[in-house]
Design a protein around this motif. Structure first.
Motif, short mmCIF file in Angstrom:
data_model
loop_
_atom_site.label_atom_id
_atom_site.label_comp_id
_atom_site.label_asym_id
_atom_site.label_seq_id
_atom_site.Cartn_x
_atom_site.Cartn_y
_atom_site.Cartn_z
N LYS A 11 70.13 11.61 -83.83
CA LYS A 11 70.64 12.45 -84.92
C LYS A 11 71.87 11.85 -85.58
O LYS A 11 72.01 11.87 -86.81
CB LYS A 11 70.94 13.85 -84.40
N THR A 12 72.80 11.32 -84.78
CA THR A 12 74.01 10.73 -85.35
C THR A 12 73.67 9.52 -86.20
O THR A 12 74.22 9.33 -87.28
CB THR A 12 74.99 10.34 -84.23
N GLN A 13 72.74 8.69 -85.71
CA GLN A 13 72.31 7.54 -86.49
C GLN A 13 71.71 7.98 -87.82
O GLN A 13 72.02 7.43 -88.88
CB GLN A 13 71.29 6.72 -85.71
N ASP A 257 75.66 -3.66 -85.30
CA ASP A 257 76.78 -2.82 -84.86
C ASP A 257 76.38 -1.93 -83.70
O ASP A 257 77.18 -1.68 -82.78
CB ASP A 257 77.29 -1.96 -86.02
N GLU A 258 75.14 -1.45 -83.71
CA GLU A 258 74.66 -0.60 -82.61
C GLU A 258 74.57 -1.38 -81.30
O GLU A 258 74.86 -0.84 -80.22
CB GLU A 258 73.29 -0.01 -82.97
N LEU A 259 74.19 -2.65 -81.38
CA LEU A 259 74.12 -3.48 -80.17
C LEU A 259 75.51 -3.65 -79.55
O LEU A 259 75.66 -3.61 -78.32
CB LEU A 259 73.51 -4.84 -80.50
N VAL A 260 76.51 -3.83 -80.39
CA VAL A 260 77.90 -3.93 -79.90
C VAL A 260 78.30 -2.63 -79.21
O VAL A 260 78.91 -2.64 -78.13
CB VAL A 260 78.86 -4.26 -81.05
N ALA A 350 61.61 4.50 -56.33
CA ALA A 350 62.11 5.67 -55.59
C ALA A 350 63.60 5.91 -55.79
O ALA A 350 64.09 7.00 -55.47
CB ALA A 350 61.83 5.48 -54.10
N ARG A 351 64.31 4.93 -56.37
CA ARG A 351 65.78 5.03 -56.37
C ARG A 351 66.46 4.84 -57.72
O ARG A 351 67.65 5.10 -57.85
CB ARG A 351 66.34 4.01 -55.38
N VAL A 352 65.73 4.39 -58.77
CA VAL A 352 66.40 4.14 -60.04
C VAL A 352 66.68 5.45 -60.79
O VAL A 352 65.98 6.46 -60.60
CB VAL A 352 65.59 3.20 -60.95
N LEU A 353 67.69 5.41 -61.63
CA LEU A 353 68.05 6.55 -62.47
C LEU A 353 68.67 6.03 -63.76
O LEU A 353 69.55 5.16 -63.72
CB LEU A 353 69.04 7.46 -61.75
N SER A 354 68.19 6.54 -64.89
CA SER A 354 68.71 6.12 -66.19
C SER A 354 69.60 7.20 -66.80
O SER A 354 69.26 8.38 -66.77
CB SER A 354 67.56 5.80 -67.15
N LEU A 355 70.73 6.76 -67.35
CA LEU A 355 71.73 7.65 -67.94
C LEU A 355 71.68 7.54 -69.48
O LEU A 355 71.11 6.60 -70.02
CB LEU A 355 73.12 7.28 -67.43
N PRO A 356 72.30 8.49 -70.18
CA PRO A 356 72.26 8.46 -71.64
C PRO A 356 72.74 7.13 -72.22
O PRO A 356 73.76 6.58 -71.79
CB PRO A 356 73.21 9.61 -72.02
N MET A 357 71.99 6.63 -73.19
CA MET A 357 72.34 5.36 -73.83
C MET A 357 71.81 5.34 -75.25
O MET A 357 70.67 5.71 -75.51
CB MET A 357 71.77 4.19 -73.05
N SER A 358 72.66 4.92 -76.18
CA SER A 358 72.28 4.66 -77.56
C SER A 358 73.44 3.92 -78.19
O SER A 358 74.42 3.60 -77.51
CB SER A 358 71.99 5.95 -78.33
N GLY A 359 73.35 3.67 -79.48
CA GLY A 359 74.47 3.06 -80.19
C GLY A 359 75.52 4.06 -80.61
O GLY A 359 76.48 3.70 -81.31
#
Length: 383
Positions: A11-13, A257-260, A350-359
């Motif tokens: 939404k911000t993008q 810029d988003e990659l940075v 069994a053990r991975v976890l992904s957290l919020p990520m975006s630009g």
């Protein structure tokens, strides 16, 4: 007071570039060339320049991109294609499309990417099964390229081609080469949640091989020859919509810029969490596009409970991927490198976890996220 943080902030993008997006869509509506309109060619040219690759062929989605690559290489029954098991099913799905055999390869424990030693083992397994090894599809999981120099040496030894699956890594680099300019060909996805995403489905194939590009362009439009009523091969309807190309042209302008910003968020996460979890490792001479920020939890942490606790504090989390492909019902008849279990990717699942990520993760939100993770982790391990 609890916040509510988006897992991927689109939404911000959109608010940032909404005026340009509206104008781009209006241009397509005005000229009316909805299929293979001028924006498609323009986007392909811009993408080629961005990656430093000779040819870009856009298509309907990332899965079709992989499928077109296999079709262009005439892959079929009796052929073995080596794919990581710890990824989304599309990478293996396309192998089944063309009647070839997928051989599932284990992962490295630190980068989560394809394990070259397991690839060597898988090639031997395929040969023992009477299959012909022809190609390998490394997946750049969660945003960083696989170890292509090592994989290339194995591919050269066994006369394999490489199709780099960059669905999650577009924008990243490896030893000075951008994703898209690695392997005999590469693919990506423009699914909305990807680092460079459209507002629908989309994908692309990249290659420096003139003949391969020519074949893929034909296959993308039903295998056409001189014109669409002169079909010289069996193809598919795999075109990218003009409106999606127009949207992607505008998104590509803000992409660097988003990659940075993604790297900045990943650095903050790494610094705050490295003492509590196994944070993602980016290999030397590479960068990540950080499609996902994925940690590996300690064995004594109840992942389901942690995710539930984080959710109550407005912090969403996801698991990519709960079950490796070789353990999924549809793929149970295919080979694994070992002929049995793939222990590393099974442990990771069994053990991975992904957290919020975006630009568009604000610093205050990132601090809130890591504080919530730290607090709940320590409570779960009784510290």
């Amino acid at each position: 007071m609890h916040k509510s943080v988006p897992f991927i902030d689109l939404k911000t993008q959109q608010a940032l570039i909404r005026q340009q997006i509206d104008a781009a869509i209006k241009r397509v509506l005005d000229h009316g060339n909805y299929i293979m309109g001028p924006e498609v060619a323009e986007f392909e040219q811009q993408l080629a320049a961005f990656c430093g690759v000779k040819h870009v062929i856009s298509c309907a989605n990332g899965t079709d991109a992989l499928g077109l690559g296999l079709m262009a290489k005439n892959v079929g029954p009796g052929d073995a294609i080596f794919v990581p098991s710890f990824t989304f099913a599309a990478t293996a799905e396309v192998v089944a499309w063309v009647g070839a055999t997928a051989v599932f390869i284990d992962s490295l424990p630190d980068t989560y990417n394809l394990d070259p030693a397991s690839l060597q083992q898988g090639i031997l397994t395929a040969k023992r099964a009477g299959l012909k090894p022809v190609g390998v599809i490394p997946v750049d999981l969660f945003g960083q390229p696989a170890d292509y120099n090592t994989i290339q040496a194995i591919a050269d030894e066994h006369n394999l081609w490489i199709m780099a699956d960059g669905a999650q890594s577009f924008g990243a680099s490896y030893h000075g080469r951008k994703v898209g300019n690695i392997g005999d060909m590469a693919t990506t996805s423009f699914f909305p949640a990807k680092p460079l995403g459209c507002y629908g489905d989309g994908g692309a194939i990249f290659t420096n091989d003139d003949e391969l590009a020519k074949i893929i362009k034909s296959l993308r439009v039903h295998g056409q020859g001189f014109d669409k009523y002169d079909n010289v091969r069996i193809g598919m309807n795999g075109r990218l919509d003009t409106i999606q190309a127009a949207i992607l042209i505008e998104k590509l302008k803000v992409f660097p810029d988003e990659l940075v910003a993604r790297q900045r968020t990943a650095d903050l996460y790494n610094s705050a969490l490295r003492d509590l979890v196994s944070v993602p490792v980016v290999i030397s001479e590479a960068t990540s596009a950080w499609a996902q920020y994925t940690v590996c939890l300690p064995e004594n942490v109840d992942r389901v409970q942690l995710m539930a606790d984080l959710k109550t504090q407005g912090v969403p989390s996801m698991v990519y991927y709960v079950k490796p492909i070789h353990l999924q019902t549809a793929y149970s008849g295919y080979l694994t490198a070992t002929g049995g279990a793939l222990p590393v990717c099974e442990k990771l699942a069994a053990r991975v976890l992904s957290l919020p990520m975006s630009g568009y993760v604000q610093a205050a939100d990132a601090e809130y996220i890591v504080n919530a993770v730290k607090q709940n982790l320590l409570e779960l391990v009784g510290v």
